[in-house]
Each structure stands twice: as C-alpha cells, then as structure tokens.
Design an enzyme around this catalytic site. Structure first.
Site: not given
Length: 544
Positions: A281, A334-336
């Site tokens: 992100h 998160d969400e890597v």
C-alpha cells in the site's frame, strides 16, 4: 475517585428492576418496545451506551437554562472540563426555555481527583453521576459528577446530557425518572473507529465532526488511516515531496492541520492513532521519491533492498511522533504481494545475495520497521497477516490487529500478544449489508475464556474504509451502526441484552439515532436493509 456513593436498599432494588426491564419482560400481556405514535417504552433506559450500574426513581425534575458549573478536586478547574461543560450546555439547551422562576437543578458540580491530563492507553475513564432534586426547603438542585481524571468527567457529562430532554409542553429541559445514581466505567481500554482519508480526502471539518460524534458514544481512539497507495496527503517535513502523492494540491493536511485534529480529539478524551501501511500500500510514496519504488512499473511493496526506504520510514515516524503523542502506532503490514520484488532485477539480486525468499523479505521489512518504531518509544500495531505469517519473530510488544475473520485474537493472546478486534464480517462499516444486529452481537472475547488472556484483548475498532465514502456520505455510513459496536465495547456484558434485542435494544438504538440527528450528525435510519440509505417512506425518526 471515591466509591462511597450512598445507595439505599430501595434504590438498589430500583436498579435491579431497571436491569430486568432492560433485558425485556412481558407487562400486561405485551412485550415491551416502542409504542405506537412514537411514544417511548418507559421500561427501558435511553442511555447509550448503557452504564455499568444505575438506579433511578420516578420523578421528573427541571433544569435551569442558566445551569452553572461548580468544580472541585485537583483537576476540576481544567480547561478540558470547562470547555466540555460549555459544549454540553449548548447541546442540552438548544431550545429557548419559558423562564420559570424556580428550577430543581441549577448547577452541576464536577469533582476531578487528579490534575494529570495525559491521555494514554488505559487512562481512567470511570465516573459517578448523581442527579436529584434536593429535599427540604432549598430550591437549589443537585447534579454531581465525580471522576479520577478529566476524561472520566467527560464521559459523565455525556451521560448527563443524555438524561436531559426538552419538553415541548412546558418548554423546559427536564430529567425524567429522577433521582439517578450511576457508577460507570468502560469494559475495554481501546474503543476505536478507523477513518480512511487516503481513498477519499476528508476536510478537517468533517474529521472533527466524526471525532465529535465518537465522543457521544464514548469511543476513545480515532485510527487515522492517513496514507495508502492511492494518495499521500500528509505533510512530512523531513521529506517534503512525499505529499506530491496527494490527489491534488488542495487535498492535503499540513502539520498544523494534524496537530489541530489531535488537540480537538484530546479535548474530547480521544486518542489519535496514526497509520503508515508498510511495505504494501505504498505506491503513492514514489510520486515524490521514485527511488522508493522497486521500479516505475512495479511500485509496491516499497523497495526492501534500499536503506533509503528505511531512512524515509524512520524520518516519517520521527515527524509523526511530534504530532501524535499516542503510544500506539499502526504500521500496517497487510496484503503484501512480493511478486514485485522477485520480478525486479536489482531487488531479486538483493534477495539472492541475502539468501531470502519474498516471504523472508516481507518478515525482514516488517521487523525492521517495528524496530525503528520501538526506538522512538512507539508500540507497533500490525494487521493480522504479520502474526499469521511469522508470529514467532514479531516484536513482543506487537499489538495484533484482527480483520480477516474470527479466531485471530484467541490465537494471538495464547502467544502472549495483545489484540484489537475488527472482524470484517461484523465490524467493517463499508460493508453496507451488515445490519446493526451484526455489529451489536459481535464479541471481542469470543473463544477466550481465561481471565488473564482476556486482559490481553485491548478492545476493538469499527473500520470506515473510504473507497465508497467521502464527505458526502461518511457520517451516514458510520452511524448508527458504529454505536451498536460502541455499546459492546463500553458496557459490561452483564448489563447488555443478549436475547430478543429487537425488543430490548432496537428501541434504544432508534432513540439514539434520533439524538444524533438532533445533534446535527446525519446518522442514517437504523433499520435500513443497506446502510446509509435514506428513509424508504414517510414517518417518525423513531420508527425508521
């Protein structure tokens, strides 16, 4: 704070009776709830969230529109208390009173034991509130709040304001069911709301309105998700080009803006927990400093192979530490997706040189960012993927932030980590199909029976992600469903109904939604099939 609050046997009995009423009972063959013509069911207590202990009588007393403040204790004369009193006076006396010569309540006394105004995790927010008409020949009334800290006094003022209502017949403010005796404290120390200003920019005035409305339900942490891949709106003095990642030059927050928001929140007993979500992100960071990208075509996760990346992170945390005094700081995680690293030649070479896989590098990045935060006296908070992937190596101070689903906090506290509950299936406000019942029925301690393990659950947070919310609809999306979670976080399970909540809770939530509207908070109808929709038909606010 003194706990020597005299409560007679008869008042204690009254307390038991009102608890029974709050849980819902049959009276004269009917189930209690909102009556027709929008009359309130007199058996329910219209305070939100419900206090820990309360008792009341059956007398109606009047409140002087020139209500005065009397203070006591080391912290009673605090500007936080005095300014709050003025705010709540404006709320309570929105209507002009007729001007009776004699009132039952003419002043409110606020006694604060400590003059320490430090706002930190676990600050004492307990209070006692007593409201009654004095007996004897005196025409002076009595309302008293006792608290250990100014922040407990704030919570007591909110409860007092909810006891006050304007009577259109007498044209005066009244307190029904007096005398009131309330002893109250929060169930959890962390009661949060995430606000996302990266997906859509929110003006400072809107952020303040959200903070103001949070204080009405006794939430105490604004999780400010300032930055994400879409935009970087915050000024960072150490790296002034970072906010080139903002959507436009008008959609930015200066350091002074952020300080103003933090101070505004503190005056309402609300901490601001900032977040920079790394290493994923982070695409917006490269608008000002392209070297933070692995490559122009592969912009996130941030480049793990360069010390420059961590120098920037360190400077951001230093600058933010000067803005946000709250000890918890959210580092995301998160969400890597590490494919970008593996497909970029210089990063791939670095991985090979250090004998790392993409998963190894993900761990390396998170742990290095955590170490930087800890050196600045910040406690790292990370989304649950970090725990799910490499829990054994996380910094022991890490606070695990659940979001993907149930069962995370039980596993986290079993390993000795603290946890924040935000299960997306029940506490994500951008999920418009989650009804108020889903927010109310959720339980942060689900699956955790051991008392010592339960203490590691700091509390929970409802999340207002901003992909489909901006200044035009953010408040309607937050309220009233966030209030349902707020009662779960503040009120003890023993005093909140768990069964038949459409009879025992819904009327109170309908009432509170209308209270928000009266306070100029555009909360949407409670019973919408999808959140934030306008009413489907004409009718009373108390039946929508």
């Amino acid at each position: 704070m003194s706990n020597e609050f005299p409560i007679s046997a008869s008042i204690s009995l009254g307390f038991l009776c009102i608890l029974c009423a709050s849980f819902g009972v049959l009276v004269e063959g009917r189930i209690l709830g909102l009556k027709s013509n929008s009359d309130l069911d007199d058996s329910l207590v219209y305070l939100w969230p419900l206090p820990s202990q309360l008792s009341h009588g059956n007398t109606t007393i009047s409140v002087d529109p020139h209500l005065s403040l009397e203070v006591g204790g080391k912290g009673g004369d605090s500007s936080i208390v005095r300014e709050a009193f003025q705010r709540y006076r404006d709320i309570i006396f929105k209507h002009s009173s007729r001007g009776n010569a004699v009132y039952d309540i003419t002043n409110i006394k606020i006694i604060v034991e400590s003059d320490n105004e430090t706002l930190h995790l676990g600050v004492d927010e307990s209070y006692s509130l007593y409201v009654a008409k004095q007996d004897g020949l005196s025409i002076l009334g009595d309302a008293t709040i006792e608290a250990n800290t100014v922040y407990g006094a704030l919570r007591g003022l909110e409860t007092f304001s909810q006891l006050c209502s304007f009577d259109y017949g007498t044209k005066s403010v009244e307190v029904h069911k007096a005398p009131w005796s309330i002893q109250d404290e929060p169930r959890f120390v962390f009661r949060g709301l995430l606000l996302d200003t990266s997906r859509h920019y929110l003006p400072i005035s809107v952020i303040k309105q959200v903070i103001e409305s949070m204080s009405y339900v006794k939430l105490n942490v604004l999780h400010w998700h300032i930055i994400d891949e879409e935009s970087f709106p915050l000024e960072i003095p150490s790296y002034p080009n970072l906010w080139k990642g903002a959507y436009s030059k008008w959609e930015r927050y200066t350091v002074e803006d952020a300080l103003e928001i933090v101070e505004f929140a503190k005056m309402r007993g609300i901490n601001v927990m900032a977040e920079i979500d790394v290493p994923g992100h982070g695409a917006s960071w490269g608008a000002g400093y392209p070297d933070l990208w692995p490559s122009p075509t592969c912009q996130e996760p941030l480049d793990v192979s360069k010390n420059f990346t961590f120098e920037v992170i360190s400077s951001i945390l230093t600058d933010m530490r000067n803005i946000f005094p709250f000890e918890l700081f959210h580092l995301g995680g998160d969400e890597v997706n590490t494919d970008c690293w593996s497909s970029t030649p210089h990063v791939k070479q670095w991985l090979q040189m250090h004998n790392m896989t993409g998963k190894d590098a993900y761990q390396y990045f998170v742990l290095r960012a955590q170490a930087i935060a800890v050196t600045k006296n910040l406690t790292p908070v990370n989304w649950e993927e970090t725990f799910n992937t490499f829990q054994e190596n996380l910094h022991p101070q890490t606070v695990v932030h659940n979001w993907l689903g149930p069962g995370v906090c039980p596993r986290a506290v079993e390993k000795g980590f603290r946890c924040i509950y935000s299960n997306q299936g029940v506490w994500y406000l951008d999920h418009l199909d989650i009804p108020w019942e889903g927010f109310y029925n959720s339980e942060p301690l689900e699956g955790i029976d051991d008392a010592s393990a339960q203490k590691l659950v700091l509390g929970g947070e409802v999340c207002m992600w901003g992909e489909t919310a901006d200044a035009s609809d953010v408040q309607q999306t937050i309220w009233p469903r966030a209030a349902a979670a707020a009662e779960r976080l503040w009120s003890r399970r023993e005093v909140t109904p768990t069964e038949n909540i459409r009879v025992t809770v819904l009327p109170r939530l309908l009432y509170f939604r209308c209270l928000l509207n009266r306070r100029e908070i555009p909360a949407a109808p409670v019973k919408n099939e999808l959140a934030r929709r306008p009413p489907a038909h004409f009718g009373s606010c108390y039946e929508q």
